[in-house]
Write a protein that holds these residues in place. Sequence first.
Motif, short mmCIF file in Angstrom:
data_model
loop_
_atom_site.label_atom_id
_atom_site.label_comp_id
_atom_site.label_asym_id
_atom_site.label_seq_id
_atom_site.Cartn_x
_atom_site.Cartn_y
_atom_site.Cartn_z
N LEU A 235 -27.22 -85.33 58.13
CA LEU A 235 -25.95 -84.59 58.12
C LEU A 235 -25.90 -83.60 56.97
O LEU A 235 -25.42 -82.47 57.13
N LEU B 104 -17.18 -92.52 60.24
CA LEU B 104 -17.01 -92.73 61.69
C LEU B 104 -18.24 -93.42 62.28
O LEU B 104 -18.11 -94.31 63.14
N PHE B 105 -19.42 -93.02 61.82
CA PHE B 105 -20.64 -93.64 62.32
C PHE B 105 -20.70 -95.11 61.90
O PHE B 105 -21.13 -95.98 62.68
N ALA B 106 -20.28 -95.41 60.65
CA ALA B 106 -20.27 -96.80 60.19
C ALA B 106 -19.30 -97.64 61.01
O ALA B 106 -19.60 -98.78 61.38
N VAL C 13 -18.11 -88.02 58.85
CA VAL C 13 -19.03 -88.41 59.93
C VAL C 13 -19.70 -89.75 59.61
O VAL C 13 -19.85 -90.59 60.50
N VAL C 14 -20.09 -89.97 58.35
CA VAL C 14 -20.73 -91.23 57.98
C VAL C 14 -19.76 -92.39 58.17
O VAL C 14 -20.14 -93.47 58.68
N LEU D 120 -18.43 -97.05 64.07
CA LEU D 120 -19.05 -97.21 65.39
C LEU D 120 -20.11 -98.30 65.36
O LEU D 120 -20.18 -99.15 66.27
N LEU D 121 -20.96 -98.29 64.31
CA LEU D 121 -21.98 -99.33 64.20
C LEU D 121 -21.34 -100.71 64.06
O LEU D 121 -21.84 -101.70 64.62
N ALA E 124 -28.76 -91.03 58.67
CA ALA E 124 -27.75 -90.13 59.25
C ALA E 124 -27.11 -89.26 58.18
O ALA E 124 -26.86 -88.07 58.40
N THR F 173 -29.82 -96.86 58.99
CA THR F 173 -29.38 -95.81 59.90
C THR F 173 -28.35 -94.90 59.25
O THR F 173 -28.39 -93.67 59.41
N LEU F 174 -27.42 -95.48 58.49
CA LEU F 174 -26.41 -94.67 57.81
C LEU F 174 -27.04 -93.76 56.77
O LEU F 174 -26.64 -92.60 56.62
#
Length: 472
Positions: free
Chosen positions: A179, A20-22, A17-18, A24-25, A175, A171-172
Motif C-alpha cells: 500500500l 480494514l484489512f485487519a 486500508v490496513v 476483514l482478516l 499489505a 499478510t498485514l
Amino acid sequence: MNRTPTPSLRTRVVATVVVLFAVLLLVVGASVDVVLGQQLRRDLDARLSDRADRAVELVDSGVSAQDLVQALQGDAIRVRITTADGTVYGVPGGEPPAQGDRPAAPNPPSGPSNAPTPPGPPNPPAPRSDSLEITKPLPDGSTLSLLGDTTAIADVRQQLRILMVGAGAVTLLLAAAALIYAVRRALSPLDSMTSVARRITNGDRGRRLLPSKPKTDLGRTASAVDEMLDALEDAEQKEAAAAQAARRAEEDMRRFLADAAHELRTPVAGISALAQSLQRDAEHRPDRVGRWSELLVGESARASRLVGDMLDSVRAENTSELELTDADLTDIARRTVERAALLSPQARFEVDGSQPVPVRVDVGRVEQILSNVLDNAARFTPPGGRIRVQTGADSQAFVTVDDDGPGVDEADRERIFERLVRLNSARDRSSGGVGLGLSIARTLARAHGGELVCAAGPTGARFRMTLPREDR
C-alpha cells in the motif's frame, strides 16, 4: 484565522486500508475457527453414531462385553458398557480394564439374608463439559455409553488460531508495504503539483500543471489550480498595467505642466517686456506706442489661446459634458471646411460626400475636431496645395483629410497626438500652434466612442476620424 487541517494523506490511506484489512482478516479467521470447530464436532458425533451401530451388530454376533469395549475403544472415543446385572466395563476417562481383571458376576444368595449388599464399581468421573456422549441400549439388555473427547478438536483449533494470527500479521505487513508503494505512486502527481507551485512562487509565473486527464480527481484539482494561477497572473498583469499607466499619466502630467509653463513663459515674458516699455518710454517715444500696443495684444491673444487649448485638453476627457444630438456628418464636414477656407485662403479645399452620414454626436465638439485637423493640414500645405475631405460610412462613420504637405514619418504617427508635441522637421514652432490641437482632437474623438489616426496619404499626411454609426 483558523488553520486548514492537513493530515498526511499517505498515512491516512495506508492506516485506513490496513485497519480494514485487519478487521476483514479477523472476521474471516473467526468464521473459519467457528466453522471448523462445528465441522470437527459433527465428525466426532458421526463417529460416535457409527460406533453405536457397530456395537449393536457385534452384540448380535455374540461378542462379549469386554471384547466389545476393546473393539469400540480408541480414536478419541471412550467406551463404557453397563450390563444388565450392573457390571461396568471400560470406564470412560480411564484405561480399559485388562482381560484378567474382568469382574465376576456375584452369586445371589439362595435365601433371604440380612447381610449387606456388596458395593458395586465406583461411579465414572463426570465427562468434560464440551465432550460428546451417546448412550444406547444394546440387544442383550446392557447399556452402551460412548464419550467423544474434544481435546483434540480444541488442540487443532488452537494451532489453527496461532497459524492464522501469524499468517495474518505477515499478510498485514506485506499489505502495508504494498500500500505504501502503491499510494506513493498514486500520489506522485501531488509531488509534481507541489514542485510546480514552488517554482511559481520563486518567480516562474508562466508555469502550469496542465493535467493529462483533467476529468479525474487529481486532474480536476490541477485544472482548478491552473485556473486560479491564470486569474492571479491576469490580476497581477492588470495591476502592473494600471500601475504603469498611473506612472505614465503622472509623467505625462508633469511633462505637460513643464511644457505648458515653458510655452506660457514666452508670451508672458513678451507681455511683461512690452508693458515695461509702455510704462517707461511711452512719453519719450510716442511713435512706438501703437506698435507696442499691437504686440501686446498679440502676445495676450497667444497666451489666452494657449490657456484655452489647455482647458479644452482637460475638458475633452470628460464625456459627461458632451451634448449628443442626431446630426449629419457630411453636413458638419461641409460647414467646417467653409470656415477653414475663409481662415486659410492659400489652400484649396475639396469635399467629397454626396450621401448623408447619420451620427449621434456633440456637433460643436466634432466641428472642433475637424477644425483642429484642417488647421493642422492648412498649416503644412504649401500655397496652392489641396486639402481633400471625404465622408462616408462602412461599419462606422468616417471622415478622412488628405493634404499635400510633407507628411508624417511612420515612427511619429502616434507621437503627433501627444500633448505639446511638435515634430522637429516641418511642424516646428515657427509654423504656429503649441502642439495641443491634435491631442484635443483625438481625445474628443475617443470621448464619442471613435478614433482619430494618422496614416500616409496619396501625397502628404492623411488623418482619419471614425465615429459610431447611427442607423435610422
